[in-house]
Design an enzyme around this catalytic site. Sequence first.
Site, PDB file in Angstrom:
ATOM      1  N   LYS A   1      40.047  10.314  91.332  1.00 49.80           N
ATOM      2  CA  LYS A   1      40.987  10.533  92.453  1.00 49.80           C
ATOM      3  C   LYS A   1      42.270   9.747  92.223  1.00 49.80           C
ATOM      4  CE  LYS A   1      40.423   7.771  96.378  1.00 49.80           C
ATOM      5  NZ  LYS A   1      41.611   7.046  96.769  1.00 49.80           N
ATOM      6  N   ASN A   2      42.108   8.473  91.860  1.00 50.22           N
ATOM      7  CA  ASN A   2      43.299   7.613  91.792  1.00 50.22           C
ATOM      8  C   ASN A   2      44.169   7.880  90.568  1.00 50.22           C
ATOM      9  OD1 ASN A   2      42.573   6.532  94.187  1.00 50.22           O
ATOM     10  ND2 ASN A   2      41.829   4.575  93.370  1.00 50.22           N
TER      11      ASN A   2
ATOM     12  N   CYS B   1      46.086  -0.147 106.836  1.00 47.66           N
ATOM     13  CA  CYS B   1      44.851   0.631 106.958  1.00 47.66           C
ATOM     14  C   CYS B   1      43.707  -0.349 107.095  1.00 47.66           C
ATOM     15  CB  CYS B   1      44.668   1.587 105.793  1.00 47.66           C
ATOM     16  SG  CYS B   1      44.218   0.775 104.278  1.00 47.66           S
TER      17      CYS B   1
ATOM     18  N   ARG C   1      48.920  -3.671 103.534  1.00 51.00           N
ATOM     19  CA  ARG C   1      49.379  -2.793 102.465  1.00 51.00           C
ATOM     20  C   ARG C   1      50.865  -2.399 102.566  1.00 51.00           C
ATOM     21  NH1 ARG C   1      44.706   1.425 100.949  1.00 51.00           N
ATOM     22  NH2 ARG C   1      45.737   1.249  98.931  1.00 51.00           N
TER      23      ARG C   1
ATOM     24  N   ARG D   1      36.941  11.704 101.032  1.00 49.84           N
ATOM     25  CA  ARG D   1      38.207  11.353 100.367  1.00 49.84           C
ATOM     26  C   ARG D   1      37.991  11.053  98.884  1.00 49.84           C
ATOM     27  NH1 ARG D   1      40.844   6.367 101.883  1.00 49.84           N
ATOM     28  NH2 ARG D   1      42.124   7.106 100.188  1.00 49.84           N
TER      29      ARG D   1
ATOM     30  N   ASP E   1      37.810  -1.860  94.240  1.00 49.33           N
ATOM     31  CA  ASP E   1      37.200  -0.618  94.729  1.00 49.33           C
ATOM     32  C   ASP E   1      35.690  -0.551  94.452  1.00 49.33           C
ATOM     33  OD1 ASP E   1      39.704   0.066  95.589  1.00 49.33           O
ATOM     34  OD2 ASP E   1      40.067   1.614  94.087  1.00 49.33           O
TER      35      ASP E   1
HETATM   36  C1  LIG Z   1      45.545   5.771  95.287  1.00 56.00           C
HETATM   37  C2  LIG Z   1      45.229   4.524  94.540  1.00 56.00           C
HETATM   38  O1  LIG Z   1      45.378   4.451  93.337  1.00 56.00           O
HETATM   39  N1  LIG Z   1      44.732   3.507  95.255  1.00 56.00           N
HETATM   40  C3  LIG Z   1      44.368   2.278  94.586  1.00 56.00           C
HETATM   41  C4  LIG Z   1      45.601   1.423  94.417  1.00 56.00           C
HETATM   42  O2  LIG Z   1      46.142   1.207  95.719  1.00 56.00           O
HETATM   43  P1  LIG Z   1      47.623   0.617  95.856  1.00 56.00           P
HETATM   44  O3  LIG Z   1      48.474   1.182  94.807  1.00 56.00           O
HETATM   45  O4  LIG Z   1      48.010   0.814  97.278  1.00 56.00           O
HETATM   46  O5  LIG Z   1      47.332  -0.912  95.604  1.00 56.00           O
HETATM   47  P2  LIG Z   1      48.310  -2.015  95.003  1.00 56.00           P
HETATM   48  O6  LIG Z   1      47.879  -2.332  93.614  1.00 56.00           O
HETATM   49  O7  LIG Z   1      49.712  -1.587  95.218  1.00 56.00           O
HETATM   50  O8  LIG Z   1      48.000  -3.256  95.947  1.00 56.00           O
HETATM   51  C5  LIG Z   1      47.625  -4.528  95.431  1.00 56.00           C
HETATM   52  C6  LIG Z   1      48.050  -5.604  96.398  1.00 56.00           C
HETATM   53  O9  LIG Z   1      49.484  -5.663  96.420  1.00 56.00           O
HETATM   54  C7  LIG Z   1      49.967  -5.591  97.748  1.00 56.00           C
HETATM   55  N2  LIG Z   1      51.269  -4.874  97.728  1.00 56.00           N
HETATM   56  C8  LIG Z   1      51.339  -3.646  97.130  1.00 56.00           C
HETATM   57  C9  LIG Z   1      52.552  -2.952  97.124  1.00 56.00           C
HETATM   58  C10 LIG Z   1      53.670  -3.543  97.727  1.00 56.00           C
HETATM   59  O10 LIG Z   1      54.766  -2.979  97.759  1.00 56.00           O
HETATM   60  N3  LIG Z   1      53.541  -4.777  98.294  1.00 56.00           N
HETATM   61  C11 LIG Z   1      52.370  -5.463  98.308  1.00 56.00           C
HETATM   62  O11 LIG Z   1      52.284  -6.581  98.819  1.00 56.00           O
HETATM   63  C12 LIG Z   1      48.879  -4.806  98.493  1.00 56.00           C
HETATM   64  O12 LIG Z   1      48.937  -5.015  99.888  1.00 56.00           O
HETATM   65  C13 LIG Z   1      47.629  -5.375  97.849  1.00 56.00           C
HETATM   66  O13 LIG Z   1      47.303  -6.599  98.447  1.00 56.00           O
HETATM   67  O14 LIG Z   1      45.235   0.194  93.802  1.00 56.00           O
HETATM   68  C14 LIG Z   1      44.309  -0.604  94.563  1.00 56.00           C
HETATM   69  C15 LIG Z   1      44.089  -1.901  93.814  1.00 56.00           C
HETATM   70  O15 LIG Z   1      43.434  -1.663  92.647  1.00 56.00           O
HETATM   71  C16 LIG Z   1      43.032   0.188  94.788  1.00 56.00           C
HETATM   72  O16 LIG Z   1      42.194  -0.545  95.660  1.00 56.00           O
HETATM   73  C17 LIG Z   1      43.320   1.549  95.404  1.00 56.00           C
HETATM   74  O17 LIG Z   1      42.143   2.324  95.392  1.00 56.00           O
HETATM   75  C1  LIG Z   2      41.550   2.091  98.653  1.00 56.16           C
HETATM   76  C2  LIG Z   2      41.364   3.274  98.064  1.00 56.16           C
HETATM   77  O1  LIG Z   2      42.206   4.339  98.141  1.00 56.16           O
HETATM   78  P1  LIG Z   2      43.661   4.402  98.841  1.00 56.16           P
HETATM   79  O2  LIG Z   2      44.562   3.501  98.053  1.00 56.16           O
HETATM   80  O3  LIG Z   2      44.050   5.844  98.691  1.00 56.16           O
HETATM   81  O4  LIG Z   2      43.491   3.955 100.256  1.00 56.16           O
HETATM   82  C3  LIG Z   2      40.179   3.528  97.232  1.00 56.16           C
HETATM   83  O5  LIG Z   2      40.184   4.517  96.462  1.00 56.16           O
HETATM   84  O6  LIG Z   2      39.212   2.752  97.328  1.00 56.16           O
END
Ligand SMILES: CC(=O)N[C@H]1[C@@H](OP(=O)(O)OP(=O)(O)OC[C@H]2O[C@@H](n3ccc(=O)[nH]c3=O)[C@H](O)[C@@H]2O)O[C@H](CO)[C@@H](O)[C@@H]1O
Ligand SMILES: C=C(OP(=O)(O)O)C(=O)O
Length: 427
Positions: free
Chosen positions: A22-23, A120, A125, A402, A310
């Site tokens: 998915k990711n 969420c 996030r 999902r 995850d």
């Molecule tokens: C669709 C997808 O691929 N989702 C994955 C992606 O989520 P996602 O891309 O949202 O996760 P991030 O790696 O960006 O987040 C990591 C950390 O950075 C923080 N952060 C992120 C962006 C930002 O602009 N500012 C900030 O502070 C987030 O709140 C979190 O604490 O990576 C996460 C970490 O491996 C996984 O749990 C999710 O399943």
């Molecule tokens: C946190 C997850 O997905 P999302 O970033 O789409 O919320 C996940 O795949 O576990």
Amino acid sequence: MDRIRIRGGRPLRGQIQISGAKNAALPLMATCLLTDQEVRLDNVPDLADISTMTHLLVQHGAEVTTKLNAKQRSLILNGAGVNDTTAPYDLVRKMRASVLVLGPLVARHGQARVSLPGGCAIGTRPVDLHIKALQQLGAEIELKDGYIVASAPKGLTGAEVAFPKVSVGATENLMMAAALAKGETVLINAAREPEITDLAHCLVGMGAQITGIGSNTLRITGVERLGGTTHRVVADRIEAGTYAMAAAITGGELDLIGVHHDLIAAAASSLAQAGVEIRETEQGLHVSRANRPLNGVDVMTEPYPGFPTDLQAQMMALMTTADGASMITETIFENRFMHVPELTRMGASINVHGASAMVRGVKKLTGAPVMATDLRASVSLVLAGLAAEGDTILNRVYHLDRGYEKLTQKLSACGAEIERLQDAAAE
Ligand SMILES: CC(=O)N[C@H]1[C@@H](OP(=O)(O)OP(=O)(O)OC[C@H]2O[C@@H](n3ccc(=O)[nH]c3=O)[C@H](O)[C@@H]2O)O[C@H](CO)[C@@H](O)[C@@H]1O
Ligand SMILES: C=C(OP(=O)(O)O)C(=O)O
């Protein structure tokens, strides 16, 4: 709303085909906004998030066609007709990965209006890193009425971007944007998740110039236009890790087809420490805990190649029945222990202290009505239910839809007593 009923206590045995990730598929789908030619994605999982991304891309004016054959599901995406650069709140609130259209839209169309995703169940996030980095490439961005309003009428210009924190989504958004920017972009402290490597390979297939793939420094030399490509989505390492833990918690053995050890190395190492046998086979991985004790191990989540957040909830479910104690520390998200009270209701002994949870293994779990507020917490309750004595009824099954393709079918084919109760039949 549908529910899942599980009667626990049966060791899993058999084969499970691991789906496309998915990711990986979600950012790969967004690449169609970067070109007017066809992007074909093979091995795309059939999941609610993929439908949400499809709706979003169609709303932008892209064409998305699904092709099914006996072996796989493919999507053919065509962004030639993109004429609407707004990603509305109603779609973004359903799925945070919708924010991945921001980079491609502003890079190719010079503008984007994308709803702020908001927090969420697992944390606040924010998307500040995405916004700041796009500003470094010359995008003008303001936050207005709950939307990120970005413009770059003359296009983006490459720059050196040092991320203060590793972010999967920000790395993906910037990689896509930089592929069409003028000159070179260097992404420092980039995320290295396999899904990012997969996206980079797809972009290269479309004509992007990227070096450092797989490392934390990506160099991207922008090109004037990108073309179409055909790309196969990498296997879902989180799905594979989840089923490996399902085999372990039930004391069974599974062949996971289509996944490589490298993709789940950190989780495999923790499982091996716990006493679970994992070995590579010609088709994937063999996971076994038949007739072996399970030891408590300490785990800390980290960006790839560390132990993935995850898989944290699933690992915790596994540790609830281990011999001895296990300390599980979550470093990525500030609120990712929503499964703890529900596991406790099934008889687990868990104490949370800040970012760490101390799990003391118990002899057995017992079935209960449970529910969770996010995808991985929900599946951790499925694992607990598979091992528990008696019946577990899991509510809010839409979270599982999902991220887990054919979950009940895959598990019941391996001997689990698990069924989905549809609306009226649900107790
Ligand atoms: C669709 C997808 O691929 N989702 C994955 C992606 O989520 P996602 O891309 O949202 O996760 P991030 O790696 O960006 O987040 C990591 C950390 O950075 C923080 N952060 C992120 C962006 C930002 O602009 N500012 C900030 O502070 C987030 O709140 C979190 O604490 O990576 C996460 C970490 O491996 C996984 O749990 C999710 O399943
Ligand atoms: C946190 C997850 O997905 P999302 O970033 O789409 O919320 C996940 O795949 O576990």
